[in-house]
Enzyme design. Sequence first.
Site, short mmCIF file in Angstrom:
data_model
loop_
_atom_site.label_atom_id
_atom_site.label_comp_id
_atom_site.label_asym_id
_atom_site.label_seq_id
_atom_site.Cartn_x
_atom_site.Cartn_y
_atom_site.Cartn_z
N ALA A 66 8.48 -37.19 10.90
CA ALA A 66 9.48 -37.52 11.90
C ALA A 66 10.72 -36.69 11.59
O ALA A 66 10.94 -36.30 10.44
CB ALA A 66 9.81 -39.00 11.84
N GLY A 111 5.09 -38.69 9.60
CA GLY A 111 4.59 -38.77 10.97
C GLY A 111 3.51 -37.72 11.27
O GLY A 111 2.71 -37.91 12.18
N GLU A 114 0.42 -39.23 10.02
CA GLU A 114 0.12 -40.34 10.94
C GLU A 114 -0.45 -39.82 12.26
O GLU A 114 -1.36 -40.42 12.84
CB GLU A 114 1.38 -41.17 11.16
CG GLU A 114 1.79 -41.90 9.89
CD GLU A 114 3.16 -42.56 9.98
OE1 GLU A 114 3.28 -43.72 9.57
OE2 GLU A 114 4.12 -41.92 10.45
N GLU A 134 7.74 -41.27 2.93
CA GLU A 134 8.86 -42.03 3.49
C GLU A 134 9.67 -42.79 2.43
O GLU A 134 10.90 -42.87 2.53
CB GLU A 134 8.35 -43.04 4.54
CG GLU A 134 7.91 -42.40 5.85
CD GLU A 134 6.44 -41.98 5.87
OE1 GLU A 134 5.83 -41.92 4.78
OE2 GLU A 134 5.92 -41.73 6.96
N1 COA Z 1 12.77 -33.43 9.77
C1 COA Z 1 13.70 -32.55 10.15
N2 COA Z 1 13.76 -31.27 9.71
C2 COA Z 1 12.80 -30.90 8.84
C3 COA Z 1 11.79 -31.77 8.40
C4 COA Z 1 11.80 -33.09 8.91
N3 COA Z 1 10.86 -33.99 8.58
N4 COA Z 1 11.00 -31.10 7.52
C5 COA Z 1 11.50 -29.85 7.44
N5 COA Z 1 12.59 -29.73 8.22
C6 COA Z 1 13.42 -28.55 8.43
C7 COA Z 1 14.33 -28.26 7.23
O1 COA Z 1 15.48 -29.07 7.31
C8 COA Z 1 14.59 -26.79 7.43
O2 COA Z 1 15.54 -26.65 8.46
P1 COA Z 1 16.77 -25.59 8.29
O3 COA Z 1 16.10 -24.25 8.09
O4 COA Z 1 17.52 -25.69 9.57
O5 COA Z 1 17.51 -26.03 7.08
C9 COA Z 1 13.27 -26.26 7.96
O6 COA Z 1 12.60 -27.39 8.51
C10 COA Z 1 12.40 -25.65 6.88
O7 COA Z 1 12.21 -26.62 5.89
P2 COA Z 1 12.50 -26.35 4.33
O8 COA Z 1 12.75 -27.66 3.67
O9 COA Z 1 13.54 -25.31 4.17
O10 COA Z 1 11.08 -25.74 3.87
P3 COA Z 1 10.48 -25.77 2.39
O11 COA Z 1 9.30 -24.85 2.43
O12 COA Z 1 11.52 -25.54 1.37
O13 COA Z 1 9.94 -27.29 2.18
C11 COA Z 1 8.85 -29.34 2.85
C12 COA Z 1 8.92 -27.80 2.98
C13 COA Z 1 7.82 -29.86 3.84
C14 COA Z 1 8.41 -29.71 1.43
C15 COA Z 1 10.26 -29.93 3.12
O14 COA Z 1 10.73 -29.39 4.35
C16 COA Z 1 10.27 -31.44 3.24
O15 COA Z 1 10.21 -32.12 2.25
N6 COA Z 1 10.39 -31.95 4.50
C17 COA Z 1 10.52 -33.36 4.75
C18 COA Z 1 9.18 -34.05 4.63
C19 COA Z 1 9.34 -35.55 4.86
O16 COA Z 1 9.97 -36.26 4.11
N7 COA Z 1 8.69 -36.01 5.93
C20 COA Z 1 8.68 -37.41 6.29
C21 COA Z 1 9.81 -37.74 7.18
S1 COA Z 1 9.78 -39.47 7.59
#
Ligand code: COA
Length: 260
Positions: A66, A111, A114, A134
Amino acid sequence: MTYQTLLFDVRDGVAFITINRPDKLNALNDQVVNELADAAERVATDDDIKGVLLTGAGQKAFVAGADIADLANQGPFDGKARALRGQAMLRRFETCGKPVVAAINGYALGGGCELAMACHLRIASETARFGQPEVKLGIAPGYGGTQRLPRIVGKGNALYLILTGEMIDAAEAHRIGLVSQVVPAGELVAKAEQTLRGILAMGPLAVRLAIEAVDQGLEMTLDEGLLLEANHFGLLAATQDMREGLTAFLEKRPARFRGR
Ligand code: COA
């Protein structure tokens, strides 16, 4: 509806739906959820669509969860409303009556995991990663993760993933039964399409009722589920497709199912 965050393309009966926010790792913001809800309705009601292949744009992510920026502003009531909207969208895909295959091309987190779990089949690339992170954000899964994950991988594996927030790779997801196949990244969409088209060559009424029996049967007692299965078996015996399937076998030729 014109989609801003999805690619939606129907080719030879298959709706190819691609979540298209690669700069945000295809995170599900409210707009994506609304557009997916519209797409699910379209899939369920358009007779020209026989099945769905769902994937994410880019090499890195299926869906990284999400959209955390949206979640950051929510209060208790809009949080609940958001969860219900996401759940309803996923349930519409799950009960659309047509096979939905997830081609998981990268991160499937929160999500995203999911969404994949609401699909009938999950095929992953070797680079896919799965998790329900989460709790790291002080929230719990809201789009069905606490309900579908234990149904798919068992309570122990589900609680492990949900409580630790740990990410697992495609091989581990395959080992615990979260995905049914792992393929090289370059072959993912072709392999998922091949699997889906294989299913579409089967009797569509049989496929539809088999999906329904598994879906509904999981919520029933064994005896209720067996009765549902017998009712479906009887219903299919009234179809031209059953006669065609059995006759084709006896005549040693491929069946030509017409969905009647
Ligand atoms: N919601 C909103 N934005 C997200 C996102 C999410 N769930 N996951 C990634 N992004 C965005 C980042 O903020 C970043 O945006 P920006 O370039 O404007 O700063 C872009 O996507 C790239 O992500 P980034 O974190 O830089 O990539 P990474 O390769 O370093 O890491 C992940 C990848 C997947 C490990 C990391 O993005 C992450 O942990 N995301 C969240 C996962 C999460 O907790 N999901 C459950 C949400 S309820």
